[in-house]
Design an enzyme around this catalytic site. Structure first.
Site, mmCIF file in Angstrom:
data_model
loop_
_atom_site.group_PDB
_atom_site.id
_atom_site.type_symbol
_atom_site.label_atom_id
_atom_site.label_comp_id
_atom_site.label_asym_id
_atom_site.label_seq_id
_atom_site.Cartn_x
_atom_site.Cartn_y
_atom_site.Cartn_z
ATOM 1 N N THR A 1 1.091 -1.015 -0.186
ATOM 2 C CA THR A 1 0.212 0.021 0.072
ATOM 3 C C THR A 1 0.341 1.511 0.107
ATOM 4 O O THR A 1 2.113 1.376 0.366
ATOM 5 C CB THR A 1 -1.017 0.053 1.619
ATOM 6 O OG1 THR A 1 0.435 -0.056 2.308
ATOM 7 C CG2 THR A 1 -1.677 -1.649 1.640
ATOM 8 N N GLU B 1 -5.451 -3.217 -2.339
ATOM 9 C CA GLU B 1 -6.319 -4.502 -1.218
ATOM 10 C C GLU B 1 -7.300 -5.156 -2.065
ATOM 11 O O GLU B 1 -8.305 -6.195 -0.927
ATOM 12 C CB GLU B 1 -6.480 -3.944 0.157
ATOM 13 C CG GLU B 1 -5.584 -3.836 1.197
ATOM 14 C CD GLU B 1 -5.329 -2.010 1.576
ATOM 15 O OE1 GLU B 1 -5.583 -1.390 0.427
ATOM 16 O OE2 GLU B 1 -4.843 -1.839 2.573
ATOM 17 N N LYS C 1 -14.412 14.226 13.470
ATOM 18 C CA LYS C 1 -15.535 14.298 14.596
ATOM 19 C C LYS C 1 -15.752 15.661 15.356
ATOM 20 O O LYS C 1 -14.591 15.680 15.650
ATOM 21 C CB LYS C 1 -15.086 12.843 15.400
ATOM 22 C CG LYS C 1 -14.518 12.088 13.606
ATOM 23 C CD LYS C 1 -14.642 10.483 15.154
ATOM 24 C CE LYS C 1 -14.570 9.198 13.825
ATOM 25 N NZ LYS C 1 -13.317 8.408 14.105
ATOM 26 N N TRP D 1 -20.412 13.172 12.195
ATOM 27 C CA TRP D 1 -19.100 13.188 10.917
ATOM 28 C C TRP D 1 -19.092 14.075 10.349
ATOM 29 O O TRP D 1 -20.196 14.384 9.819
ATOM 30 C CB TRP D 1 -18.587 12.106 10.884
ATOM 31 C CG TRP D 1 -18.168 11.328 11.395
ATOM 32 C CD1 TRP D 1 -17.516 11.018 12.662
ATOM 33 C CD2 TRP D 1 -18.484 9.488 10.646
ATOM 34 N NE1 TRP D 1 -17.680 9.708 13.049
ATOM 35 C CE2 TRP D 1 -17.794 8.644 12.195
ATOM 36 C CE3 TRP D 1 -18.163 8.623 9.533
ATOM 37 C CZ2 TRP D 1 -17.447 7.140 12.058
ATOM 38 C CZ3 TRP D 1 -17.667 7.268 9.820
ATOM 39 C CH2 TRP D 1 -17.116 6.666 10.742
HETATM 40 N N1 LIG Z 1 -11.791 7.101 -6.354
HETATM 41 C C1 LIG Z 1 -11.693 7.395 -5.043
HETATM 42 N N2 LIG Z 1 -12.123 8.459 -5.210
HETATM 43 C C2 LIG Z 1 -11.675 8.099 -3.720
HETATM 44 N N3 LIG Z 1 -10.588 8.044 -3.115
HETATM 45 C C3 LIG Z 1 -10.399 6.936 -3.916
HETATM 46 C C4 LIG Z 1 -10.361 6.376 -5.217
HETATM 47 N N4 LIG Z 1 -10.484 5.602 -5.753
HETATM 48 C C5 LIG Z 1 -9.417 5.649 -4.361
HETATM 49 N N5 LIG Z 1 -8.959 6.355 -3.225
HETATM 50 C C6 LIG Z 1 -8.657 6.187 -2.205
HETATM 51 O O1 LIG Z 1 -6.757 5.055 -2.160
HETATM 52 C C7 LIG Z 1 -7.372 4.535 -1.285
HETATM 53 C C8 LIG Z 1 -6.713 2.735 -1.925
HETATM 54 O O2 LIG Z 1 -5.121 3.727 -2.314
HETATM 55 P P1 LIG Z 1 -3.832 2.928 -2.555
HETATM 56 O O3 LIG Z 1 -4.409 1.321 -1.778
HETATM 57 O O4 LIG Z 1 -2.719 3.210 -3.617
HETATM 58 O O5 LIG Z 1 -2.641 3.229 -1.045
HETATM 59 P P2 LIG Z 1 -3.278 4.003 0.418
HETATM 60 O O6 LIG Z 1 -4.251 3.673 0.940
HETATM 61 O O7 LIG Z 1 -3.136 5.458 -0.266
HETATM 62 O O8 LIG Z 1 -1.997 3.706 0.949
HETATM 63 P P3 LIG Z 1 -1.977 3.276 2.285
HETATM 64 O O9 LIG Z 1 -3.229 2.199 2.483
HETATM 65 O O10 LIG Z 1 -0.852 2.522 2.932
HETATM 66 O O11 LIG Z 1 -2.804 4.136 3.131
HETATM 67 C C9 LIG Z 1 -8.467 3.984 -0.898
HETATM 68 O O12 LIG Z 1 -8.384 3.409 -0.105
HETATM 69 C C10 LIG Z 1 -9.319 5.248 -1.035
HETATM 70 O O13 LIG Z 1 -9.095 6.066 0.156
HETATM 71 MG MG LIG Z 2 -5.048 2.283 2.174
#
Ligand SMILES: Nc1ncnc2c1ncn2[C@@H]1O[C@H](COP(=O)(O)OP(=O)(O)OP(=O)(O)O)[C@@H](O)[C@H]1O
Ligand SMILES: [Mg+2]
Ligand SMILES: Nc1ncnc2c1ncn2[C@@H]1O[C@H](COP(=O)(O)OP(=O)(O)OP(=O)(O)O)[C@@H](O)[C@H]1O
Ligand SMILES: [Mg+2]
Lengths: 546, 546
Positions: free
Chosen positions: B184, B329, B438, B443
Site C-alpha cells: 500500500t 487491497e 469528528k 462526522w
Molecule cells: N475514486 C476514488 N475516490 C476517492 N478516493 C479514492 C478513490 N480511489 C481510491 N481512493 C482512495 O485510495 C485508497 C487506496 O489507495 P492505495 O491502495 O493506493 O493506497 P493508500 O490507501 O493510499 O495507502 P495506505 O493504505 O498505505 O495508506 C482508498 O482506500 C481510497 O481512500
Molecule cells: Mg489504504
C-alpha cells in the site's frame, strides 16, 4: 507459497444474493403458463427461492440430491433453480421435447427425487409417472385453483411456498459442489449427463459477461428465448441477475407474434435463441409490417445461423447478430462471432463473412484443431479438422462415467464437431464428425451443402447425408423438403449448387421428401434420416469426377 | 457431490498464452525509456517472457521467491511480469515515487532476490544498493550500450534475453499460488504488502472485462497511464491481453503533451489514470487547441475525480468518464460509476451526479456500510459509515501477517474509507476514516469541503484536516494553496463555501500555505499536513453553530 487473498468460493447463490443486494426492484417479467403477463423482482424472486430451499429441505433433499425441472422460462423456474442450487442440491433441467421414453431414461439415470413442472407438462408426466420410481414429489408451478387433478399427488407450488419460511441458508460449501445436470440432446447417441459445478457456472457467467462475449449490462432488458432446459439458457439465468439486467421470460409461447409482442411491450434490448425462433420472428415481422424499436442485439446459436437471418436483422431492423457456438458440454457458450480489431475495420459485407462463422474463443475456452492422428492443423480457414476444447467450464467426464475417459492426454475434450479456424481466429463448424462425408479419403461438409441448397427459392429445408459408395466409400445425397405447393427436379437443385461448391462435393442424387425430422433442440436429426434412407441405393455406379 | 467439469487452474500464464494463441500479431507499443517508440506484439512478448523465466530459473529463482520490478509501463515490464509469474515466482512491483528509506524497508520486508529496473532508476538503486542484501541481481531493461556503469554489477536485460531459450514451462501449479506482491502507498501508516494469487488476479481480470466494469474489447486500443506499480495498472496488463486489445505503454512520460501524442498517433480508444494525469492532459489540450479523435472512454480513480474533469472530457472532447474506486487491497478495482438502468435514463446533468460518485459493485465485490458498532447503515445517499468489502480478490491478510487478523467475523475487510451508498447502489467516498472530522459526535467529510474549496477560482489545491477543539473534539481547518500570483482572505473562501455545505461543517479557519504535500501515488498526504500543523491553534474558542 499461497497468495493471501480471501477465500471466497464461487457459488451461484451469490449471484442471486448480488441481484437482491443491488437490483432488488429490477423486474423479471414472465408470460405465465396460465396466460397473463406476471411481474416480479429480483428481491421477490430471492425471497421465494429461499422458500423453495426450505420446501426441499423439508422433503428430505440433501446436498448432491437431484431435483429436476420440466418447465418453461418463467420467474418461477428461476426461483426453483436458485432454491435447488443454493442448498447444494443439483438442478436437473429436463427437455420436454424429448420423447417420453428418453425422459424416463434420463430421470431414472439421474435418480431425480423431485420434479418442478408447469401445467403444460402434466399429461407427459401422468403418462410416465409409473416408470419414474425415484421421484418422490412433483411440484406444479401453479396455485391450487389451476392444479386440477390430471396428475394425482402433484402439489401446488404456490401453496407450498406460502407455507414455507424464507430463512434457508445458502452456500457455505466447496465451489466444486455439483450445481446442475443437463443431458445432451441425444442427436448422436444416448443422451449423456453433464454435471456442472458451482465454480463452472460462476466462471461461465463471468466469461460471458465480457464485452466480446454476451456483454450484457445493467441497463439491458434480456429476453432468453432459448430455454433454461437447453444448456442453461446459455447462462442468461445467471448472467442477467449478475449484471442487474431486467429479465423477460417468454413462458410457453415462442412463436413470432408472441416473441415480438414481448420485445416491444417490455423494451427488450438483447435476446438469444436458436435460428428457427428468429426465422419465425422475421416471418411474422414481414407479414405484419412489424418493427423492432428497442432490440439491439441477438445471439444466435445451437445450429448454424443462415445468412438470410443475419442480413434480415441487419438491413431491415438494424439489429446486430452475434453467432455463437457451444454445446451442453461447454456450459454452453464456446465461441462468439464478435468482431476483433481487424474484422471491425472491414466493410459490412466482408464483416458478414465473419459473422456467419461460429466465432472466436474467449479467455477460458481453449480450442485445438487436429486431424485423425491428433496432429494440429493450420488456422488457414479451409483445412477441416476435429475441434477439441479445454477450459474450466468444459466437461471433464459424463455423469456416472458414461462414455468412460473422454479427455485426451492434454486434457482436451473432443466436441464431435468438425471445423476450420481462419487466420483471424474465427472457428467455423463444417460438420459433425458423424455426419461428415468421407469421399475418397477427403471430407465433404454436409452442412455447407445443405445451407446452400436451403437457399433455393423452392426449398423449405434441406439435409445432406453420406451414402455408401463402392468406389468412394461415401457420396453425398441431398434431401429436400419443398415449400408447400412447389415441384422441382433434381437437376434444378444440382444446377443451383454448381459453382457454389467444389465439383467433387456435388451430391450424387437429390431426393424430395415429405419431412426432414428435427430433434428435441430443433436440429436436423440425421441419425433418423440415415435410418430412414438405409435401403436407398445411389442411382449411378460412379461419382462425377474427383 | 462434486461437479464433473474440467480441473483448469486459473493461472495468469494462461492469459498470455491466450493472447499468443489468438492475437499473436496484435501490437504492444511503448515509449521506451531510451526515447524512441518501440513496437512489439503479443507473440513476441510471449516468447521473450519465456526467456525471462529461464533467466530467473538459471539464477536459482524458485516458486514463491520474490522478484521485484522498479519500472515504467513498457512491453519489457510486461515480459518480466509474465516471466516471473509463469514459473510461480512472485512479482513485486516497487513504486519509484517512494522515499529511498521506504523502498529499502519494502525490499527487505519482501526479501526480493532480483530486481528488474529501468535506466531511470539506477541512481535510486545505486544509493540503496548496500542496504538491500537479499537482492542477488539487478537486471536493467536495456542493452549493453545503454547500461553504463552507474550501478556496478547490474546486468543488461537484452544480453541475458539473447542468451536464454524460450522453452520455459509455465503454470501447472495450484491457482492459489502467490503471483504478485504490492505494498500500500503508506499514506496512513507503514506500507503493508498485499500478496495476490493467480486465482485472485485471474478473477479480477474476468470481472473487470465485464461491460459494466472496464468493458474493454478486442477492438480497443488501451493506454494504461496508471503505472503497473500502482496496484497492477488496475489490472490492464492482464485484461488487455485477455481480450486481445492493442496496448500502448507510456513509459516514463506521463505529461499532457506526451500522453496526447500517444493517444493520437496510436489511435487509443480507452485509457486509465489518476485525476492529476487527466488534469494535465486537459490543460495541455486547451493550451494547444488539441483534439481527441479516437479516445472514447477514460477510467479515473485513485482519488476522487473533480467535476471539472468529467465535464471537460464530456463537453469539450466527447469522451466518457468512468469514475472508479479501489485500493491495493482490492486488486484494485472495487466499484465503477457505470450507469445502471435508472441512471441511464436520466438527463446528462442528473447522470453527472452519479458519475461523480465512486460507483457500483460488480459481482464478486461485496460491500457493507456500517457504523462504529458494526450495525448496517441505510443506503440513503447521506448516512456515512465505514466501508467494508469482501470478495475473491480482496485481501485476506497482509504479507507476513502485518496488522494481524484483518477480517471481521463475517469475513469482511475494513477499507479505512468512509462512504455513503445511495438508493441506486452508488457508493461515494466521503473520507478516509483517519481523516474524517469528528465534531460533536457527528462526522464531517474533509474531502467534500476540500473538493468544493478547490473549485474557487483562486485556489490551486485545497486540503481540510480536523484540529483539536475543546468543546467539539475536532473542527475543520481549510488549507489552501493559491494559484501563482493570487492573494485572498479567509473570508473569501468561507463565503464561497456558504450554502454549499451544512453550516456546522464550515471550517473554523482558512490557512494559506506554500505547499499541499502529495504522497507517492499523487494523493494529498494528510499525515504530513497534520504533523506540520500540530502546533496550530484555532483562532476562536467556539465553533460557529452546531
Ligand atoms: N475514486 C476514488 N475516490 C476517492 N478516493 C479514492 C478513490 N480511489 C481510491 N481512493 C482512495 O485510495 C485508497 C487506496 O489507495 P492505495 O491502495 O493506493 O493506497 P493508500 O490507501 O493510499 O495507502 P495506505 O493504505 O498505505 O495508506 C482508498 O482506500 C481510497 O481512500
Ligand atoms: Mg489504504
Ligand atoms: N452455431 C452453431 N453452428 C453449428 N452447429 C452448432 C452451433 N451451435 C451448436 N451447434 C451444434 O450443436 C452441438 C451441441 O448441441 P447440444 O449440446 O444441444 O446437443 P447435441 O450435440 O445436439 O446432442 P448429442 O451430443 O446428444 O448428440 C454442437 O456440438 C454443434 O454440433
Ligand atoms: Mg453433442
Amino acid at each position: 507459497m499461497h497468495g493471501l487473498m480471501q477465500d471466497w468460493p464461487l457459488t451461484v447463490d451469490k449471484i442471486l444474493d448480488h441481484a437482491k443486494a443491488w437490483y432488488a426492484d429490477r423486474e423479471i417479467v414472465s408470460r405465465s403458463v396460465e396466460g397473463p403477463i406476471v411481474r416480479t423482482t429480483y428481491g421477490q424472486v430471492h425471497e421465494r427461492a429461499k422458500r423453495v430451499s426450505n420446501i426441499l429441505l423439508a422433503m428430505g433433499i440433501r446436498p448432491g440430491d437431484r431435483v429436476a425441472t420440466l418447465a418453461w422460462n418463467t420467474a418461477r423456474h428461476i426461483e426453483a433453480w436458485y432454491g435447488i442450487m443454493g442448498i447444494g442440491a443439483v438442478c436437473h433441467t429436463l427437455n420436454p421435447r424429448l420423447f417420453a421414453e428418453q425422459l424416463v431414461y434420463i430421470i431414472n439415470h439421474a435418480e431425480d427425487q423431485v420434479i418442478f413442472t408447469d401445467l403444460t407438462f402434466l399429461p407427459i408426466l401422468a403418462g410416465i409417472r409409473a416408470q419414474i420410481p425415484t421421484v418422490k414429489q412433483i411440484i406444479v408451478f401453479a396455485d391450487e385453483t389451476h392444479l386440477g387433478d390430471e396428475l394425482p399427488g402433484a402439489l401446488a407450488y404456490e401453496t407450498l411456498l406460502a407455507q414455507a419460511t424464507p430463512d434457508a441458508k445458502w452456500g457455505g460449501f466447496d465451489e466444486n459442489t455439483a450445481a446442475g445436470l443437463c443431458y445432451t440432446s441425444g442427436t448422436t447417441g444416448h443422451p449423456k449427463g453433464v454435471l456442472y459445478s458451482h465454480r463452472s457456472n460462476f466462471l461461465h457467467t463471468l466469461v460471458t459477461m465480457g464485452s466480446d462475449v454476451l456483454g450484457i449490462r445493467a441497463l439491458d432488458v434480456v429476453l432468453p428465448v432459448v430455454p433454461m432446459f437447453h444448456a442453461n439458457a446459455w447462462g442468461l439465468a445467471f448472467s442477467a441477475p449478475a449484471v442487474g439486467a431486467k429479465l423477460v421470460m417468454p413462458g410457453p409461447k415462442l412463436d413470432g407474434a408472441s416473441v415480438h409482442e414481448l420485445i416491444e411491450s417490455e423494451g427488450v434490448t438483447f435476446s438469444a435463441a436458436v435460428p428457427t425462433v428468429w426465422q419465425m420472428l422475421l416471418q411474422h415481422l414481414r407479414a405484419t409490417n412489424g418493427k423492432l424499436t428497442t432490440l439491439k442485439r441477438v445471439v444466435i446459436g445451437g445450429s448454424a445461423v443462415p445468412e438470410s437471418i443475419v442480413r434480415g436483422f441487419r438491413d431491415e431492423y438494424g439489429v446486430d447478430v452475434t453467432h455463437a457456438w457451444g454445446m451442453t458440454e461447454t456450459s454452453p457458450l464456446g465461441t462468439q462471432s464478435t468482431p476483433n480489431a481487424a474484422v471491425s475495420k472491414m466493410d459490412p459485407e466482408e464483416q458478414l463473412q465473419f459473422k456467419l462463422k461460429q466465432g472466436r474463443a474467449p479467455l477460458g475456452m481453449q480450442l485445438r484443431l487436429v486431424d485423425d492422428e491428433e496432429k494440429p492443423l493450420p488456422h488457414d480457414g479451409h483445412t477441416f479438422g476435429r475441434l477439441k476444447v479445454s477450459g474450466p467450464f468444459v466437461v471433464g467426464e459424463y455423469f456416472k462415467g458414461e462414455g468412460g475417459q473422454i479427455l485426451d492426454d492434454q486434457g482436451y475434450f473432443d466436441t464431435g464437431d468438425v471445423a476450420t479456424i481462419d487466420e483471424q481466429g474465427y472457428m467455423q463448424i463444417t460438420d459433425r464428425a458423424k455426419d461428415v462425408i468421407k469421399s475418397g479419403g477427403e471430407w465433404i461438409s454436409s452442412i455447407e451443402i445443405e445451407n446452400i441448397a436451403a437457399g433455393h427459392p423452392k426449398a423449405e429445408i434441406a439435409a445432406v447425408i453420406g451414402v455408401a459408395h463402392p468406389k468412394w466409400d461415401e457420396r453425398p445425397l441431398l434431401l429436400v423438403k419443398l415449400r408447400a405447393g412447389e415441384q422441382a427436379t433434381p437437376e434444378e437443385f444440382l444446377k443451383f449448387l454448381e459453382g457454389k461448391i467444389a465439383k467433387w462435393w456435388m451430391p450424387d442424387d437429390v431426393a424430395f421428401v415429405e419431412e426432414i425430422p428435427l430433434g428435441a433442440t430443433g436440429k436436423i436429426d440425421k441419425k433418423l434420416i440415415r435410418e430412414r434412407m438405409k435401403d436407398y441405393v445411389l442411382p449411378t455406379p460412379a461419382a462425377t469426377g474427383a
